[in-house]
Design a protein around this motif. Sequence first.
Motif, PDB file in Angstrom:
ATOM      1  N   ALA A 182      95.649  86.120  40.735  1.00  0.00           N
ATOM      2  CA  ALA A 182      96.516  86.614  41.809  1.00  0.00           C
ATOM      3  C   ALA A 182      96.310  88.111  42.023  1.00  0.00           C
ATOM      4  O   ALA A 182      96.244  88.580  43.163  1.00  0.00           O
ATOM      5  N   LEU A 183      96.183  88.861  40.939  1.00  0.00           N
ATOM      6  CA  LEU A 183      95.968  90.302  41.060  1.00  0.00           C
ATOM      7  C   LEU A 183      94.619  90.606  41.705  1.00  0.00           C
ATOM      8  O   LEU A 183      94.490  91.543  42.487  1.00  0.00           O
ATOM      9  N   THR A 184      93.623  89.813  41.377  1.00  0.00           N
ATOM     10  CA  THR A 184      92.302  90.011  41.966  1.00  0.00           C
ATOM     11  C   THR A 184      92.359  89.882  43.483  1.00  0.00           C
ATOM     12  O   THR A 184      91.773  90.685  44.212  1.00  0.00           O
ATOM     13  N   VAL A 185      93.103  88.910  43.956  1.00  0.00           N
ATOM     14  CA  VAL A 185      93.239  88.709  45.405  1.00  0.00           C
ATOM     15  C   VAL A 185      94.171  89.759  46.008  1.00  0.00           C
ATOM     16  O   VAL A 185      93.865  90.369  47.032  1.00  0.00           O
ATOM     17  N   ALA A 186      95.297  89.996  45.355  1.00  0.00           N
ATOM     18  CA  ALA A 186      96.311  90.900  45.906  1.00  0.00           C
ATOM     19  C   ALA A 186      95.826  92.348  45.989  1.00  0.00           C
ATOM     20  O   ALA A 186      96.222  93.085  46.885  1.00  0.00           O
ATOM     21  N   LEU A 187      94.966  92.754  45.065  1.00  0.00           N
ATOM     22  CA  LEU A 187      94.526  94.152  45.019  1.00  0.00           C
ATOM     23  C   LEU A 187      93.162  94.376  45.659  1.00  0.00           C
ATOM     24  O   LEU A 187      92.577  95.448  45.516  1.00  0.00           O
ATOM     25  N   GLU A 188      92.706  93.388  46.387  1.00  0.00           N
ATOM     26  CA  GLU A 188      91.376  93.452  46.984  1.00  0.00           C
ATOM     27  C   GLU A 188      91.162  94.708  47.837  1.00  0.00           C
ATOM     28  O   GLU A 188      90.095  95.307  47.823  1.00  0.00           O
ATOM     29  N   LYS A 189      92.168  95.133  48.564  1.00  0.00           N
ATOM     30  CA  LYS A 189      92.032  96.290  49.459  1.00  0.00           C
ATOM     31  C   LYS A 189      92.831  97.492  48.975  1.00  0.00           C
ATOM     32  O   LYS A 189      93.032  98.446  49.721  1.00  0.00           O
ATOM     33  N   ASP A 197      93.913 100.815  46.436  1.00  0.00           N
ATOM     34  CA  ASP A 197      93.233 102.038  46.012  1.00  0.00           C
ATOM     35  C   ASP A 197      93.126 102.160  44.490  1.00  0.00           C
ATOM     36  O   ASP A 197      92.960 103.249  43.965  1.00  0.00           O
ATOM     37  N   VAL A 198      93.211 101.055  43.799  1.00  0.00           N
ATOM     38  CA  VAL A 198      93.108 101.055  42.339  1.00  0.00           C
ATOM     39  C   VAL A 198      92.095  99.991  41.927  1.00  0.00           C
ATOM     40  O   VAL A 198      91.978  98.949  42.579  1.00  0.00           O
ATOM     41  N   TYR A 199      91.336 100.274  40.873  1.00  0.00           N
ATOM     42  CA  TYR A 199      90.364  99.298  40.393  1.00  0.00           C
ATOM     43  C   TYR A 199      91.097  98.089  39.814  1.00  0.00           C
ATOM     44  O   TYR A 199      92.015  98.240  39.002  1.00  0.00           O
ATOM     45  N   ILE A 200      90.684  96.922  40.214  1.00  0.00           N
ATOM     46  CA  ILE A 200      91.356  95.689  39.813  1.00  0.00           C
ATOM     47  C   ILE A 200      91.341  95.513  38.305  1.00  0.00           C
ATOM     48  O   ILE A 200      92.351  95.145  37.704  1.00  0.00           O
ATOM     49  N   ASP A 201      90.219  95.807  37.659  1.00  0.00           N
ATOM     50  CA  ASP A 201      90.139  95.592  36.213  1.00  0.00           C
ATOM     51  C   ASP A 201      91.071  96.503  35.431  1.00  0.00           C
ATOM     52  O   ASP A 201      91.558  96.130  34.368  1.00  0.00           O
ATOM     53  N   ILE A 202      91.368  97.686  35.950  1.00  0.00           N
ATOM     54  CA  ILE A 202      92.323  98.571  35.280  1.00  0.00           C
ATOM     55  C   ILE A 202      93.700  97.921  35.262  1.00  0.00           C
ATOM     56  O   ILE A 202      94.405  97.946  34.254  1.00  0.00           O
ATOM     57  N   VAL A 203      94.086  97.313  36.358  1.00  0.00           N
ATOM     58  CA  VAL A 203      95.400  96.667  36.451  1.00  0.00           C
ATOM     59  C   VAL A 203      95.422  95.382  35.619  1.00  0.00           C
ATOM     60  O   VAL A 203      96.368  95.139  34.878  1.00  0.00           O
ATOM     61  N   THR A 204      94.380  94.565  35.715  1.00  0.00           N
ATOM     62  CA  THR A 204      94.381  93.307  34.957  1.00  0.00           C
ATOM     63  C   THR A 204      94.305  93.563  33.457  1.00  0.00           C
ATOM     64  O   THR A 204      94.850  92.782  32.678  1.00  0.00           O
ATOM     65  N   ASP A 205      93.672  94.649  33.035  1.00  0.00           N
ATOM     66  CA  ASP A 205      93.638  94.988  31.612  1.00  0.00           C
ATOM     67  C   ASP A 205      95.022  95.343  31.085  1.00  0.00           C
ATOM     68  O   ASP A 205      95.265  95.295  29.882  1.00  0.00           O
ATOM     69  N   GLU A 206      95.917  95.704  31.965  1.00  0.00           N
ATOM     70  CA  GLU A 206      97.285  96.060  31.590  1.00  0.00           C
ATOM     71  C   GLU A 206      98.105  94.833  31.186  1.00  0.00           C
ATOM     72  O   GLU A 206      99.116  94.943  30.499  1.00  0.00           O
ATOM     73  N   LEU A 207      97.665  93.664  31.608  1.00  0.00           N
ATOM     74  CA  LEU A 207      98.398  92.431  31.300  1.00  0.00           C
ATOM     75  C   LEU A 207      98.214  92.035  29.845  1.00  0.00           C
ATOM     76  O   LEU A 207      97.138  92.185  29.280  1.00  0.00           O
ATOM     77  N   ARG A 265      99.679 105.655  32.787  1.00  0.00           N
ATOM     78  CA  ARG A 265      98.470 105.230  32.062  1.00  0.00           C
ATOM     79  C   ARG A 265      97.450 104.609  33.019  1.00  0.00           C
ATOM     80  O   ARG A 265      96.249 104.772  32.837  1.00  0.00           O
ATOM     81  N   ILE A 266      97.910 103.928  34.068  1.00  0.00           N
ATOM     82  CA  ILE A 266      96.995 103.366  35.059  1.00  0.00           C
ATOM     83  C   ILE A 266      96.426 104.480  35.931  1.00  0.00           C
ATOM     84  O   ILE A 266      95.227 104.501  36.226  1.00  0.00           O
TER      85      ILE A 266
END
Length: 93
Positions: free
Chosen positions: A30-37, A39-49, A81-82
């Motif tokens: 869901a994050l991969t799709v939601a953050l597609e556009k 201004d943050v790198y998707i992997d930085i956010v998904t690594d937070e999970l 941290r993000i």
Amino acid sequence: MNEPDQGYIFNPADLVEYAMDKPIGAARAALTVALEKADVYIDIVTDELSENMELNQEFLKVLSGALRKNSSKVLGDMPNRIKGCQFERDLGL
């Protein structure tokens, strides 16, 4: 069968909110799709999970709020941290 409501506009926050209580793989997808556009790198956010979705719910609430404000400018509402990870990546560190 009724036709779907044509007045609805998809907001990426809807997807994040839907995935809040789902398994970690669904939340990452869901994050991969939601953050597609965004201004943050998707992997930085998904690594937070974490593997514990109860721990992730507060973070996902913050993220969905940021997406509702502006789906392409979420970094300003993210935890420090993000922001720091994003800054380091932008600098090439």
